[in-house]
Scaffold this motif. Structure first.
Motif, short mmCIF file in Angstrom:
data_model
loop_
_atom_site.label_atom_id
_atom_site.label_comp_id
_atom_site.label_asym_id
_atom_site.label_seq_id
_atom_site.Cartn_x
_atom_site.Cartn_y
_atom_site.Cartn_z
N MET A 1 -4.49 15.64 -1.73
CA MET A 1 -5.92 15.43 -1.72
C MET A 1 -6.21 13.96 -1.98
SD MET A 1 -8.82 17.26 -4.06
CE MET A 1 -8.28 18.83 -3.43
N ARG A 26 -6.26 10.17 -15.42
CA ARG A 26 -6.05 10.30 -13.98
C ARG A 26 -5.71 8.95 -13.36
NH1 ARG A 26 -9.24 15.34 -12.00
NH2 ARG A 26 -8.19 14.83 -10.06
N ILE A 58 -14.02 13.19 -1.47
CA ILE A 58 -12.93 14.14 -1.64
C ILE A 58 -12.45 14.49 -0.24
CG2 ILE A 58 -12.27 16.39 -2.59
CD1 ILE A 58 -14.98 16.07 -4.30
N TRP A 72 -16.62 18.39 -11.08
CA TRP A 72 -15.57 18.59 -10.09
C TRP A 72 -14.22 18.12 -10.63
CZ3 TRP A 72 -11.70 16.27 -7.51
CH2 TRP A 72 -11.16 16.97 -6.43
N ALA A 75 -12.84 20.59 -13.06
CA ALA A 75 -12.42 21.84 -12.40
C ALA A 75 -11.19 21.65 -11.53
CB ALA A 75 -13.57 22.37 -11.55
N ASN A 76 -10.86 20.40 -11.22
CA ASN A 76 -9.72 20.09 -10.34
C ASN A 76 -8.84 19.03 -11.00
OD1 ASN A 76 -10.48 21.46 -7.56
ND2 ASN A 76 -12.35 20.60 -8.43
N SER A 79 -2.54 16.73 -10.84
CA SER A 79 -1.22 17.31 -11.11
C SER A 79 -0.49 16.43 -12.12
CB SER A 79 -0.41 17.39 -9.82
OG SER A 79 -0.10 16.09 -9.36
#
Length: 84
Positions: A1, A26, A58, A72, A75-76, A79
């Motif tokens: 993504m 992140r 996105i 968002w 919620a996402n 990794s």
């Protein structure tokens, strides 16, 4: 993504989103400052339709409003390989 955040320094709503990105650790969000790069500003207008920040693309789709972007991101989550 692919995640790309269009922002500018001094924007309080952008700072809210940036704080969330930092707090989550992140490093999967590519940053674009529209006041530092005219190409980025033009792309925001062309692909997003308006010159409004913050804007998180996105996979090429724009999401506006800092609260929506933060929701968002939460919620996402990134990794484990994408975290700093």
């Amino acid at each position: 993504m692919k995640l790309e955040l269009y922002k500018f320094e001094g924007c309080p709503f952008c700072m809210r989103v940036m704080n969330e990105i930092r707090e989550e650790g992140r490093n999967d969000v590519e940053l674009h400052d529209i006041h530092q790069n005219e190409v980025d500003r033009q792309r925001l207008i062309r692909d997003g339709g308006v010159e409004q920040v913050p804007c998180l693309f996105i996979d090429g789709r724009p999401l506006y409003e800092s609260a929506d972007i933060i929701e968002w991101l939460r919620a996402n989550p990134a990794s484990a390989a994408s975290r700093g």
